[in-house]
Write a protein that holds these residues in place. Structure first.
Motif, PDB file in Angstrom:
ATOM      1  N   GLU A  97       0.858  -1.187   0.000  1.00  0.00           N
ATOM      2  CA  GLU A  97       0.000   0.000   0.000  1.00  0.00           C
ATOM      3  C   GLU A  97       0.893   1.237   0.000  1.00  0.00           C
ATOM      4  OE1 GLU A  97      -3.230  -0.215  -0.140  1.00  0.00           O
ATOM      5  OE2 GLU A  97      -3.632  -2.285   0.452  1.00  0.00           O
ATOM      6  N   VAL A 146      -9.348   1.949   4.268  1.00  0.00           N
ATOM      7  CA  VAL A 146      -8.656   1.116   3.275  1.00  0.00           C
ATOM      8  C   VAL A 146      -9.012  -0.358   3.468  1.00  0.00           C
ATOM      9  CG1 VAL A 146      -6.400   0.280   2.521  1.00  0.00           C
ATOM     10  CG2 VAL A 146      -6.735   2.707   2.988  1.00  0.00           C
ATOM     11  N   ALA A 147      -8.890  -0.845   4.709  1.00  0.00           N
ATOM     12  CA  ALA A 147      -8.985  -2.284   4.944  1.00  0.00           C
ATOM     13  C   ALA A 147     -10.421  -2.777   4.986  1.00  0.00           C
ATOM     14  CB  ALA A 147      -8.272  -2.637   6.242  1.00  0.00           C
ATOM     15  N   LYS A 148     -11.300  -1.981   5.566  1.00  0.00           N
ATOM     16  CA  LYS A 148     -12.664  -2.466   5.773  1.00  0.00           C
ATOM     17  C   LYS A 148     -13.566  -2.064   4.607  1.00  0.00           C
ATOM     18  CE  LYS A 148     -15.427  -4.625   8.642  1.00  0.00           C
ATOM     19  NZ  LYS A 148     -15.146  -5.969   9.159  1.00  0.00           N
ATOM     20  N   GLY A 150     -12.435  -0.786   1.701  1.00  0.00           N
ATOM     21  CA  GLY A 150     -11.828  -1.247   0.465  1.00  0.00           C
ATOM     22  C   GLY A 150     -11.483  -0.161  -0.534  1.00  0.00           C
ATOM     23  N   PRO A 152      -8.924   2.262  -2.349  1.00  0.00           N
ATOM     24  CA  PRO A 152      -7.468   2.198  -2.524  1.00  0.00           C
ATOM     25  C   PRO A 152      -6.751   3.180  -1.606  1.00  0.00           C
ATOM     26  CG  PRO A 152      -8.560   2.261  -4.650  1.00  0.00           C
ATOM     27  CD  PRO A 152      -9.635   2.480  -3.612  1.00  0.00           C
ATOM     28  N   SER A 153      -5.655   2.706  -1.024  1.00  0.00           N
ATOM     29  CA  SER A 153      -4.944   3.530  -0.045  1.00  0.00           C
ATOM     30  C   SER A 153      -4.433   4.825  -0.676  1.00  0.00           C
ATOM     31  CB  SER A 153      -3.774   2.749   0.534  1.00  0.00           C
ATOM     32  OG  SER A 153      -2.924   2.312  -0.506  1.00  0.00           O
ATOM     33  N   GLU A 295      -4.772 -13.459  -0.320  1.00  0.00           N
ATOM     34  CA  GLU A 295      -5.702 -14.578  -0.180  1.00  0.00           C
ATOM     35  C   GLU A 295      -5.100 -15.758   0.597  1.00  0.00           C
ATOM     36  OE1 GLU A 295      -8.749 -14.260  -0.604  1.00  0.00           O
ATOM     37  OE2 GLU A 295      -9.313 -16.351  -0.262  1.00  0.00           O
ATOM     38  N   ARG A 298      -5.153 -14.845   4.161  1.00  0.00           N
ATOM     39  CA  ARG A 298      -6.489 -14.890   4.737  1.00  0.00           C
ATOM     40  C   ARG A 298      -6.882 -16.335   5.029  1.00  0.00           C
ATOM     41  NH1 ARG A 298     -12.188 -14.273   3.752  1.00  0.00           N
ATOM     42  NH2 ARG A 298     -12.099 -15.196   1.693  1.00  0.00           N
ATOM     43  N   VAL A 305      -7.915  -7.543   8.209  1.00  0.00           N
ATOM     44  CA  VAL A 305      -8.314  -6.157   8.457  1.00  0.00           C
ATOM     45  C   VAL A 305      -7.520  -5.560   9.612  1.00  0.00           C
ATOM     46  CG1 VAL A 305     -10.205  -4.683   9.205  1.00  0.00           C
ATOM     47  CG2 VAL A 305     -10.602  -6.436   7.469  1.00  0.00           C
ATOM     48  N   ARG A 308      -3.916  -4.805   8.720  1.00  0.00           N
ATOM     49  CA  ARG A 308      -3.793  -3.640   7.845  1.00  0.00           C
ATOM     50  C   ARG A 308      -4.010  -2.340   8.605  1.00  0.00           C
ATOM     51  NH1 ARG A 308      -6.670  -5.050   2.217  1.00  0.00           N
ATOM     52  NH2 ARG A 308      -4.809  -5.846   1.196  1.00  0.00           N
TER      53      ARG A 308
END
Lengths: 419, 257
Positions: A97, A146-148, A150, A152-153, A295, A298, A305, A308
């Motif tokens: 990021e 960003v994380a939750k 979504g 882009p940072s 992925e 995860r 989340v 991040r």
């Protein structure tokens, strides 16, 4: 007493004689070190050290006061503020990021501290904590979006860049800058030197000894549990020697002027602690995993989340800390502290130092190396009276070169991975 | 096969928007048994795997683990029960080394710091039991061959001492030699008394190692077969829909009824 494997070090070296073998082994170790480091994506770090040496040599040849203790001592303090911000940027880059708000956040933190302490009379320690809390909160907000959500940072932190800049102006309330208390804690941060020469030498000795003992103990432990491949004793010795040479040379130089600067000590402390966090803890491993591929991480049960969000909080908090050091250096907090230059320097430092823009590859030390390159160029150019315009162009070229190396390194890795 | 199954799914439904990916799917896996999950593309195999591993939880239905009803809402839930999965792709973090990947999410720590030595030792043991030879455990997995990566993915499953292992197309990206090796791994898993669910397109593999085959077609159960007594043609016709449910139901052995 014949070697069990064919002598790969070189046909010319007498592989049967004992001294020849020793030398061959030594050389093989060296090759092995280089191979492993380059393959591990440390091409960036290796080349930046060379680049730094070249830069120093060039400036020293043009103006002999460049490598003077005075200039190097000042350099070692000048790198701290931006360097601390760059360390935070390294964390975000590891995730793949970007955080464009770091300069604004650093200015905001300085403004919050200055306004709180000078204008409203909050004692320094609570005011510092307040500034750091503001930094952490900013990171939490941006990280959450960003994380939750979504987003882009790039965009979230770009909005942050503008928004926190505005908030900084609001905190100043039209008052262009706030002068800090000369004898205060924050100003002391960058103006205190350990005049006793023993401190700098002691630190160099301690660092070298600690490095050696930890490496040695690790190698011993590995050997004790079985035939695990271990970092060769040659390699440990070599690394320790290199570290000793650099740290004692630095200590000697600093002692020629005012001694070890407190700011540098704090910076090194942050670098070591965060390096341990990144490479020796579960949390750090998770950051690398997420930076590599989300992925699989995860599916391995990593709470994507929260990792991040926490990384964005680290980035913003480090930006706040860096902001306090920058303000300390000029003994004032000002509206113009968050120039675009600061942002670019912080990100460029991380990238020049060898942290990949693509995520998953990098170390905290790249912030130190990168900011050393940038500040060396700035300092050298200033000595020579070269205008800022040229300075910017050269820094741009260095940054571009670093990114090209990063990209090539990545391509090579991919080529090897999927050939 | 009289014991309670390790895992039993009853009436599992899952939809993505308007698309019904799984409709009323039942499935049982016992310890020490290899169950093949077969079906055409889009039959819902991957969706079912994701339901079991918690990557994509079910909308409806009951999941029983060793006879007790459980909820699997995220990967962590499945892992805590003792379910592990090796995916065909997306399984490994390319930039981490072998050890980092094996222990991802369950790192061994010592005084709060990663215990690299213990992890490396365990990794070697594990790789040895599968006679998987990787000279340097410190290279990023991106530089390993597909076979080695698949081996690592299977080894990773075993780290948490699971009781059920899901293997999603473990041989799809492999050559003949490596496929044979993976099938050997699967038999080793069965001998250890683990439940294994093998998702595969390759009916040769299914015939070679599976005890039972469960066919999915268009998101529904379309037959349960005892692999040893059923011909490959029968399974194929069930996959393609040439045989309808009623017929395959008749062929279903009594323990499924």
């Amino acid at each position: 007493m014949t070697p069990p494997e064919p002598p790969s070090a070189g046909p010319s070296s007498g592989a049967t004689g004992s001294p020849g073998r020793e030398a061959g082994q030594w050389r093989k170790d060296l090759v092995e070190v280089a191979r492993r480091r380059l393959r591990g994506g440390e091409l960036g770090s290796a080349s930046v050290i060379v680049a730094l040496a070249v830069i120093w040599a060039v400036f020293e040849s043009l103006d002999t006061s460049f490598l003077s203790p005075r200039n190097l001592s000042n350099l070692s303090v000048d790198i701290v503020g931006t360097g601390l911000i760059a360390v935070g940027v390294v964390f975000v880059l590891l995730l793949g990021e970007i955080d464009l708000s770091v300069a604004s956040v650093s200015a905001l933190a300085a403004a919050v501290f200055a306004a709180g302490n000078v204008r409203y009379g909050i004692p320094e320690v609570p005011a510092v904590l307040l500034a750091l809390a503001v930094g952490a909160a900013v990171g939490a907000i941006q990280g959450f979006i960003v994380a939750k959500v979504g987003v882009p940072s790039f965009v979230v932190t770009l909005a942050g860049l503008l928004g926190w800049n505005g908030l900084t102006l609001y905190v100043f309330g039209g008052q262009g800058s706030i002068i800090l208390d000369d004898n205060g804690l924050v100003v002391t941060l960058t103006h205190y030197y350990f005049h006793d020469v023993a401190v700098a030498y002691g630190l160099a000795a301690f660092g070298t000894a600690a490095y050696f003992l930890l490496s040695y103990r690790n190698a011993r432990r590995r050997r004790a549990v079985g035939a695990l491949p271990t970092r060769g004793m040659h390699e440990i010795a070599l690394r320790t020697l290199a570290l000793a040479a650099v740290s004692f040379a630095a200590a000697w130089t600093l002692n020629q002027f005012l001694g070890l600067p407190l700011a540098l000590l704090i910076f090194l402390g942050f670098l070591v602690c965060l390096d341990v966090l990144l490479r020796r803890t579960t949390y750090g491993r998770r950051i690398f995993a997420l930076g590599g591929s989300v992925e699989p991480a995860r599916r391995a049960g990593i709470a994507v989340v929260s990792v991040r969000v926490s990384v964005f909080m680290i980035s913003s908090t480090m930006a706040a800390i860096g902001g306090l050091f920058l303000a300390s250096r000029i003994t004032s907090a000002s509206e113009t502290a968050s120039s675009g230059n600061l942002l670019m320097q912080a990100i460029a430092a991380a990238v020049i130092g060898g942290t990949s823009l693509f995520g998953g590859r990098g170390r905290t030390w790249s912030a130190l190396l990168g900011i050393l390159v940038i500040q060396s160029i700035a300092s050298g150019m200033a000595l020579l009276g070269i205008p800022v315009a040229v300075q910017l162009m050269i820094t741009g070229v260095v940054l571009l070169a670093a990114v090209i190396i990063d990209t090539l390194a990545r391509r090579t890795m991919h080529a090897h991975g999927w050939a | 096969m009289s014991t309670t199954p390790v895992l039993a799914l009853r009436g599992i439904c899952k939809h993505f928007g308007a698309v019904q990916a799984l409709i009323d799917v039942d499935l049982e896996i016992h310890a020490g048994e290899v169950v093949a999950l077969v079906g055409d593309n889009g039959a819902g195999k991957s969706s079912l795997v994701k339901v079991i591993t918690g990557v994509g939880p079910a909308d409806e239905g009951v999941i029983e683990w060793q006879g007790r009803t459980v909820r699997i809402l995220q990967p962590r839930d499945a892992r805590e029960l003792g379910i592990a999965a090796a995916y065909q792709d997306l399984a490994l973090c390319e930039n981490l080394d072998v050890i980092g990947n094996l222990f991802l999410g369950r790192e061994v720590r010592r005084l709060g710091v990663l215990n690299e030595v213990a992890m490396e030792q365990r990794t070697r043991e594990l790789l040895n039991t599968f006679s998987l030879h990787i000279p340097d455990l410190r290279v990023p997995v991106a530089s390993l061959s597909s076979g080695q990566r698949q081996g690592i993915a299977i080894c990773r499953c075993l780290l948490g001492e699971p009781e059920l292992i899901l293997l999603d197309e473990p041989t799809a990206s492999l050559g003949v030699q490596q496929s044979v090796q993976v099938l050997d791994y699967i038999e080793q898993l069965r001998e250890r008394g683990l439940g294994v669910m093998l998702i595969s397109h390759n009916l040769g593999d299914v015939k070679a190692v599976a005890d039972r085959a469960v066919v999915l077609r268009l998101g529904r159960n379309n037959g349960f077969f005892d692999v040893t007594t059923t011909s490959q043609e029968q399974i194929v016709s069930s996959i393609t829909g040439a045989t309808d449910n009623a017929v395959t139901r008749r062929a279903t052995p009594e323990w499924e009824l």
